[in-house]
Design an enzyme around this catalytic site. Structure first.
Site, PDB file in Angstrom:
ATOM      1  N   GLY A  12      26.776  76.072  37.974  1.00 33.65           N
ATOM      2  CA  GLY A  12      26.614  76.496  36.576  1.00 33.65           C
ATOM      3  C   GLY A  12      27.936  76.946  35.982  1.00 33.65           C
ATOM      4  O   GLY A  12      28.765  77.515  36.683  1.00 33.65           O
ATOM      5  N   GLU A 106      27.342  79.731  45.503  1.00 31.98           N
ATOM      6  CA  GLU A 106      26.841  79.487  46.871  1.00 31.98           C
ATOM      7  C   GLU A 106      26.775  77.999  47.230  1.00 31.98           C
ATOM      8  O   GLU A 106      27.093  77.620  48.352  1.00 31.98           O
ATOM      9  CB  GLU A 106      25.467  80.136  47.054  1.00 31.98           C
ATOM     10  CG  GLU A 106      24.530  79.806  45.915  1.00 31.98           C
ATOM     11  CD  GLU A 106      23.045  79.937  46.229  1.00 31.98           C
ATOM     12  OE1 GLU A 106      22.678  80.208  47.368  1.00 31.98           O
ATOM     13  OE2 GLU A 106      22.252  79.736  45.285  1.00 31.98           O
ATOM     14  N   ILE A 129      27.797  84.157  37.693  1.00 31.49           N
ATOM     15  CA  ILE A 129      27.373  85.328  36.912  1.00 31.49           C
ATOM     16  C   ILE A 129      26.405  86.168  37.743  1.00 31.49           C
ATOM     17  O   ILE A 129      26.213  87.330  37.470  1.00 31.49           O
ATOM     18  CB  ILE A 129      26.722  84.931  35.564  1.00 31.49           C
ATOM     19  CG1 ILE A 129      25.428  84.138  35.767  1.00 31.49           C
ATOM     20  CG2 ILE A 129      27.708  84.170  34.690  1.00 31.49           C
ATOM     21  CD1 ILE A 129      24.552  84.095  34.527  1.00 31.49           C
ATOM     22  N   ASP A 130      25.813  85.560  38.785  1.00 31.17           N
ATOM     23  CA  ASP A 130      24.818  86.281  39.596  1.00 31.17           C
ATOM     24  C   ASP A 130      25.440  87.334  40.532  1.00 31.17           C
ATOM     25  O   ASP A 130      24.737  88.204  41.028  1.00 31.17           O
ATOM     26  CB  ASP A 130      24.001  85.300  40.440  1.00 31.17           C
ATOM     27  CG  ASP A 130      23.060  84.446  39.604  1.00 31.17           C
ATOM     28  OD1 ASP A 130      22.991  84.663  38.378  1.00 31.17           O
ATOM     29  OD2 ASP A 130      22.402  83.552  40.163  1.00 31.17           O
ATOM     30  N   MET A 172      19.170  86.433  33.922  1.00 34.06           N
ATOM     31  CA  MET A 172      19.345  85.508  35.045  1.00 34.06           C
ATOM     32  C   MET A 172      19.492  86.271  36.359  1.00 34.06           C
ATOM     33  O   MET A 172      19.704  87.486  36.357  1.00 34.06           O
ATOM     34  CB  MET A 172      20.531  84.596  34.796  1.00 34.06           C
ATOM     35  CG  MET A 172      20.187  83.437  33.874  1.00 34.06           C
ATOM     36  SD  MET A 172      21.529  82.261  33.744  1.00 34.06           S
ATOM     37  CE  MET A 172      20.690  80.916  32.902  1.00 34.06           C
ATOM     38  N   GLY A 173      19.453  85.553  37.443  1.00 32.35           N
ATOM     39  CA  GLY A 173      19.548  86.160  38.768  1.00 32.35           C
ATOM     40  C   GLY A 173      18.524  85.495  39.652  1.00 32.35           C
ATOM     41  O   GLY A 173      17.349  85.865  39.650  1.00 32.35           O
ATOM     42  N   ARG A 174      18.986  84.460  40.329  1.00 36.38           N
ATOM     43  CA  ARG A 174      18.062  83.629  41.102  1.00 36.38           C
ATOM     44  C   ARG A 174      17.574  84.334  42.367  1.00 36.38           C
ATOM     45  O   ARG A 174      16.383  84.462  42.598  1.00 36.38           O
ATOM     46  CB  ARG A 174      18.791  82.335  41.458  1.00 36.38           C
ATOM     47  CG  ARG A 174      17.927  81.286  42.055  1.00 36.38           C
ATOM     48  CD  ARG A 174      18.764  80.101  42.421  1.00 36.38           C
ATOM     49  NE  ARG A 174      18.817  79.126  41.360  1.00 36.38           N
ATOM     50  CZ  ARG A 174      19.815  78.266  41.200  1.00 36.38           C
ATOM     51  NH1 ARG A 174      20.844  78.301  42.013  1.00 36.38           N
ATOM     52  NH2 ARG A 174      19.792  77.392  40.240  1.00 36.38           N
ATOM     53  N   GLU A 225      15.109  86.745  36.550  1.00 33.57           N
ATOM     54  CA  GLU A 225      14.268  85.535  36.587  1.00 33.57           C
ATOM     55  C   GLU A 225      13.652  85.290  37.972  1.00 33.57           C
ATOM     56  O   GLU A 225      12.576  84.720  38.089  1.00 33.57           O
ATOM     57  CB  GLU A 225      15.087  84.309  36.168  1.00 33.57           C
ATOM     58  CG  GLU A 225      16.270  84.088  37.093  1.00 33.57           C
ATOM     59  CD  GLU A 225      17.140  82.889  36.742  1.00 33.57           C
ATOM     60  OE1 GLU A 225      16.787  82.097  35.875  1.00 33.57           O
ATOM     61  OE2 GLU A 225      18.199  82.774  37.389  1.00 33.57           O
ATOM     62  N   ARG A 285      25.730  83.130  29.900  1.00 36.67           N
ATOM     63  CA  ARG A 285      26.834  82.421  30.558  1.00 36.67           C
ATOM     64  C   ARG A 285      27.837  81.892  29.550  1.00 36.67           C
ATOM     65  O   ARG A 285      28.836  81.296  29.921  1.00 36.67           O
ATOM     66  CB  ARG A 285      26.293  81.201  31.316  1.00 36.67           C
ATOM     67  CG  ARG A 285      25.551  81.528  32.515  1.00 36.67           C
ATOM     68  CD  ARG A 285      25.302  80.425  33.494  1.00 36.67           C
ATOM     69  NE  ARG A 285      25.256  79.062  33.092  1.00 36.67           N
ATOM     70  CZ  ARG A 285      24.491  78.137  33.711  1.00 36.67           C
ATOM     71  NH1 ARG A 285      23.712  78.507  34.705  1.00 36.67           N
ATOM     72  NH2 ARG A 285      24.536  76.885  33.357  1.00 36.67           N
TER      73      ARG A 285
HETATM   74  O1  F6P Z   1      23.644  80.289  39.495  1.00 37.77           O
HETATM   75  C1  F6P Z   1      23.755  80.959  38.307  1.00 37.77           C
HETATM   76  C2  F6P Z   1      22.586  80.726  37.432  1.00 37.77           C
HETATM   77  O2  F6P Z   1      22.977  81.288  36.243  1.00 37.77           O
HETATM   78  C3  F6P Z   1      21.248  81.300  37.922  1.00 37.77           C
HETATM   79  O3  F6P Z   1      21.068  82.647  37.620  1.00 37.77           O
HETATM   80  C4  F6P Z   1      20.260  80.404  37.229  1.00 37.77           C
HETATM   81  O4  F6P Z   1      19.035  80.351  37.903  1.00 37.77           O
HETATM   82  C5  F6P Z   1      20.941  79.098  37.257  1.00 37.77           C
HETATM   83  O5  F6P Z   1      22.319  79.359  37.199  1.00 37.77           O
HETATM   84  C6  F6P Z   1      20.500  78.153  36.151  1.00 37.77           C
HETATM   85  O6  F6P Z   1      21.410  77.123  36.023  1.00 37.77           O
HETATM   86  P1  F6P Z   1      21.164  75.667  35.414  1.00 37.77           P
HETATM   87  O7  F6P Z   1      19.927  75.737  34.579  1.00 37.77           O
HETATM   88  O8  F6P Z   1      22.399  75.416  34.637  1.00 37.77           O
HETATM   89  O9  F6P Z   1      21.042  74.752  36.570  1.00 37.77           O
END
Ligand code: F6P
Length: 352
Positions: A12, A106, A129-130, A172-174, A225, A285
């Site tokens: 991202g 990651e 950003i996470d 955000m924050g996977r 999220e 972002r």
């Molecule tokens: O990895 C960073 C992040 O911002 C996550 O928090 C989010 O789930 C993901 O990217 C979404 O990214 P995209 O929709 O661009 O694939």
């Protein structure tokens, strides 16, 4: 002949990427007399031809304040593509690159770690950003998104107070709740839900009701999220995660998003308080990076070139306290940096 190194940005987009690119080019050219090749669209640019661009001082002039990445990005996993790794190794050779600087989170760094094991001379720079990369106190991009989210929470307070509403703000924050915790604490949230600490909805509603009993007539709930809600299920507890799309990307991630809506609906149903939700999404972002992220990106970029110069491949630059250091990519990608109990306990002081 002067050395030639490649740089790519993957995953991202993130505020501060251009600061890294600028620093890498300036340090390489001015200090070590290296040439720098920009590889476009992350790992995809190292598998296909025609996706490169020579970078010089002019090309990186005037970009430090710009969000996104001048090198473009993608979520390409060469380990999932036919002959992906072989094509990368051949292309590194064909382009006469003596090292690759991979800037990413990651996934991008996970690929870098595996490529290092295959003998590719690669150095990593942690971006997301996470803020969830192991081994570094901060990743660049995080500070900007926390400030954007905090500003949004401040603004959402206006509607919450004026309408006597509960406002749910999804950030955000996977896998981790860094943005939620920091923006939530700084923005004065009344409850924060993060992936590391699944909570029962009953607890959230109880905290809100207690707050409203104390004659507060509005509340702000911040939710990451990737946060999970627990519900009783036949004597056990079931964890529910809300996804937008079950389809997995090439790194095996589903698209998250939507927990804010689920939470808002349930809070209104269970408490009777009028509740609305906002999903901040990509706003977090986008745009110009904070001074902190420009500085961190710059320091990381300079340090990455130094690692290349010293031949310390298979490593990632880090920030430990206020010192720049490094760890192996293997270790950095072996675990996720999660919120510890101490920080969560601080957040809890302000729940309800
Ligand atoms: O990895 C960073 C992040 O911002 C996550 O928090 C989010 O789930 C993901 O990217 C979404 O990214 P995209 O929709 O661009 O694939």
């Amino acid at each position: 002949m002067s050395k030639r190194i490649g740089i790519l940005t993957g995953g991202g987009d993130c505020p501060g990427l251009n600061a890294v690119i600028r620093a890498v080019v300036r340090k390489s050219v001015l200090k070590y007399d290296y040439q720098v090749l920009g590889i476009l669209k992350g790992w995809l640019g190292l598998m296909e031809y025609g996706l490169t661009e020579e970078l010089n001082l002019d090309k990186v002039s005037g970009i430090i304040h710009r969000g996104g990445t001048i090198l473009k990005t993608s979520r390409t996993n060469p380990f999932k593509e036919k002959d992906g790794v072989k094509r990368i190794i051949e292309k590194v050779r064909a382009l006469e690159l003596s090292a690759i600087i991979a800037v990413g989170g990651e996934d991008t760094l996970g690929v870098a770690a595996k490529l290092a094991e295959e003998g590719v001379e690669v150095v990593g720079v942690p971006k997301t950003i996470d803020n969830d990369i192991w081994g570094t106190d901060y990743t660049f991009g995080f500070d900007t998104s926390v400030n954007i989210a905090m500003d949004a929470i401040d603004r959402i307070h206006t509607t919450a107070e004026s309408h006597n509403r509960v406002m749910v703000v999804e950030v955000m924050g996977r896998h981790t709740g860094w943005i939620a915790i920091e923006a939530g604490i700084a923005g004065g949230a009344d409850f924060i839900l993060i992936p590391e600490k699944p909570v029962d909805l009953h607890k959230v509603c109880e905290a809100i009701c207690k707050r409203h009993e104390r004659r507060r007539d509005f509340s702000i709930v911040v939710v990451a999220e990737g946060a999970k809600i627990t519900t009783p299920d036949n004597g056990t507890t079931k964890e529910v995660e809300v996804v937008q799309n079950e389809e997995k990307d090439s790194f095996g991630h589903v698209r998250l998003g939507g927990i804010g809506k689920v939470l808002a609906t349930e809070i209104q149903k269970r408490t009777g308080f009028e509740t609305r939700f906002v999903i901040l999404g990509y706003v977090q972002r986008g745009g110009t990076p904070t001074a902190f992220d420009r500085m961190l990106g710059t320091r990381f970029g300079v340090a990455a070139v130094d690692l290349v110069h010293r031949g310390e491949f298979g490593k990632m630059v880090t920030l430990e306290g206020n010192k720049i250091g490094s760890i192996t990519l293997k270790e950095a990608t072996s675990k996720t940096k999660r919120i510890d109990d101490e920080l969560y306990e601080i957040a809890q002081v302000f729940f309800g």
